[in-house]
Scaffold this motif. Sequence first.
Motif, PDB file in Angstrom:
ATOM      1  N   GLY A 109       0.805  -1.317  -0.041  1.00 27.83           N
ATOM      2  CA  GLY A 109      -0.030   0.211  -0.135  1.00 27.83           C
ATOM      3  C   GLY A 109       0.822   1.283  -0.040  1.00 27.83           C
ATOM      4  O   GLY A 109       0.440   2.181  -0.740  1.00 27.83           O
ATOM      5  N   ILE A 110       1.690   1.456   0.689  1.00 24.34           N
ATOM      6  CA  ILE A 110       2.908   2.399   0.757  1.00 24.34           C
ATOM      7  C   ILE A 110       3.623   2.722  -0.469  1.00 24.34           C
ATOM      8  O   ILE A 110       3.902   3.595  -0.852  1.00 24.34           O
ATOM      9  CB  ILE A 110       3.815   2.362   2.121  1.00 24.34           C
ATOM     10  CG1 ILE A 110       3.136   2.570   3.220  1.00 24.34           C
ATOM     11  CG2 ILE A 110       4.770   3.222   1.958  1.00 24.34           C
ATOM     12  CD1 ILE A 110       3.917   2.341   4.734  1.00 24.34           C
ATOM     13  N   GLY A 111       3.921   1.293  -1.035  1.00 25.15           N
ATOM     14  CA  GLY A 111       4.631   1.562  -2.400  1.00 25.15           C
ATOM     15  C   GLY A 111       3.766   2.088  -3.424  1.00 25.15           C
ATOM     16  O   GLY A 111       4.120   2.685  -4.255  1.00 25.15           O
ATOM     17  N   VAL A 112       2.395   1.702  -3.382  1.00 28.10           N
ATOM     18  CA  VAL A 112       1.625   2.271  -4.385  1.00 28.10           C
ATOM     19  C   VAL A 112       1.508   3.739  -4.196  1.00 28.10           C
ATOM     20  O   VAL A 112       1.568   4.345  -5.046  1.00 28.10           O
ATOM     21  CB  VAL A 112      -0.099   1.583  -4.514  1.00 28.10           C
ATOM     22  CG1 VAL A 112      -0.922   2.167  -5.292  1.00 28.10           C
ATOM     23  CG2 VAL A 112       0.489  -0.034  -4.820  1.00 28.10           C
TER      24      VAL A 112
ATOM     25  N   TRP B 178       4.580   5.351  -5.294  1.00 28.21           N
ATOM     26  CA  TRP B 178       4.676   5.667  -6.873  1.00 28.21           C
ATOM     27  C   TRP B 178       3.751   6.656  -7.441  1.00 28.21           C
ATOM     28  O   TRP B 178       4.111   7.437  -8.480  1.00 28.21           O
ATOM     29  CB  TRP B 178       4.345   4.264  -7.579  1.00 28.21           C
ATOM     30  CG  TRP B 178       4.323   4.170  -9.111  1.00 28.21           C
ATOM     31  CD1 TRP B 178       3.103   4.285  -9.763  1.00 28.21           C
ATOM     32  CD2 TRP B 178       5.647   4.123  -9.583  1.00 28.21           C
ATOM     33  NE1 TRP B 178       3.791   4.257 -11.157  1.00 28.21           N
ATOM     34  CE2 TRP B 178       4.997   4.165 -11.130  1.00 28.21           C
ATOM     35  CE3 TRP B 178       6.831   4.515  -9.551  1.00 28.21           C
ATOM     36  CZ2 TRP B 178       5.997   4.301 -12.230  1.00 28.21           C
ATOM     37  CZ3 TRP B 178       7.848   4.421 -10.642  1.00 28.21           C
ATOM     38  CH2 TRP B 178       7.062   4.338 -11.840  1.00 28.21           C
ATOM     39  N   ARG B 179       2.454   6.575  -6.889  1.00 29.74           N
ATOM     40  CA  ARG B 179       1.723   7.665  -7.312  1.00 29.74           C
ATOM     41  C   ARG B 179       2.287   9.015  -7.213  1.00 29.74           C
ATOM     42  O   ARG B 179       2.204  10.016  -7.758  1.00 29.74           O
ATOM     43  CB  ARG B 179       0.362   7.706  -6.753  1.00 29.74           C
ATOM     44  CG  ARG B 179      -0.489   6.532  -7.352  1.00 29.74           C
ATOM     45  CD  ARG B 179      -1.868   6.466  -7.018  1.00 29.74           C
ATOM     46  NE  ARG B 179      -2.596   7.890  -7.087  1.00 29.74           N
ATOM     47  CZ  ARG B 179      -3.788   8.194  -6.367  1.00 29.74           C
ATOM     48  NH1 ARG B 179      -4.053   7.438  -5.415  1.00 29.74           N
ATOM     49  NH2 ARG B 179      -4.274   9.472  -6.712  1.00 29.74           N
ATOM     50  N   ALA B 180       2.871   9.263  -5.954  1.00 30.77           N
ATOM     51  CA  ALA B 180       3.595  10.524  -5.755  1.00 30.77           C
ATOM     52  C   ALA B 180       4.643  11.056  -6.297  1.00 30.77           C
ATOM     53  O   ALA B 180       4.903  12.360  -6.650  1.00 30.77           O
ATOM     54  CB  ALA B 180       3.733  10.558  -3.802  1.00 30.77           C
ATOM     55  N   TRP B 181       5.381   9.923  -6.877  1.00 31.78           N
ATOM     56  CA  TRP B 181       6.520  10.129  -7.648  1.00 31.78           C
ATOM     57  C   TRP B 181       6.265  10.519  -8.889  1.00 31.78           C
ATOM     58  O   TRP B 181       6.683  11.354  -9.331  1.00 31.78           O
ATOM     59  CB  TRP B 181       7.244   8.699  -7.572  1.00 31.78           C
ATOM     60  CG  TRP B 181       8.568   8.710  -8.467  1.00 31.78           C
ATOM     61  CD1 TRP B 181       8.446   8.459  -9.827  1.00 31.78           C
ATOM     62  CD2 TRP B 181       9.796   9.387  -8.433  1.00 31.78           C
ATOM     63  NE1 TRP B 181       9.780   8.405 -10.569  1.00 31.78           N
ATOM     64  CE2 TRP B 181      10.555   9.346  -9.684  1.00 31.78           C
ATOM     65  CE3 TRP B 181      10.511  10.218  -7.478  1.00 31.78           C
ATOM     66  CZ2 TRP B 181      11.854   9.502  -9.588  1.00 31.78           C
ATOM     67  CZ3 TRP B 181      11.739  10.328  -7.506  1.00 31.78           C
ATOM     68  CH2 TRP B 181      12.522   9.993  -8.518  1.00 31.78           C
TER      69      TRP B 181
END
Length: 148
Positions: free
Chosen positions: A85-88, A91-94
């Motif tokens: 969840g934090i990775g997704v 990724w959206r924030a990146w």
Amino acid sequence: MVERKTEVAKSADEASLREDEERKTFAEESDSLWLITLGPLIWILHFLVCYGLTAMVCAKLGGNADWLQILRIVIAVVTVIALVGIGVTGWRAWKQWDFLDDFDYSHGLAFEEDRHEFLGHAAFMLGIVAFIGVVYVALPALFMKTCL
């Protein structure tokens, strides 16, 4: 008189376009604010679940070795879900930060695009902190032999 009506119609169209643009900008920034809070929120929920379950197993179930093994598996599963969840979210924030597109990390004036990228940058950095926090919350489960 006809020119006056045309000017009024043009100004009404421009006002309508401005309102649509403001709504779109507000929606994007509102999504960005949710994106900022999502990483730390996942971390908090992970912390509560892990320590709550551990307290329940140790206090109510006596810290039986079988229950501790089940607890370790549950903590591992919850940790993997939290990290995904934090990775997704990261990724959206990146993608919102958009740093690799223009390598522009310094902005002199506050434009809408700059604010949008800053919110992405902040969400990405908070995601990194939350990722590390989730890993550290889960580490004791690897070394836990008994509840004492």
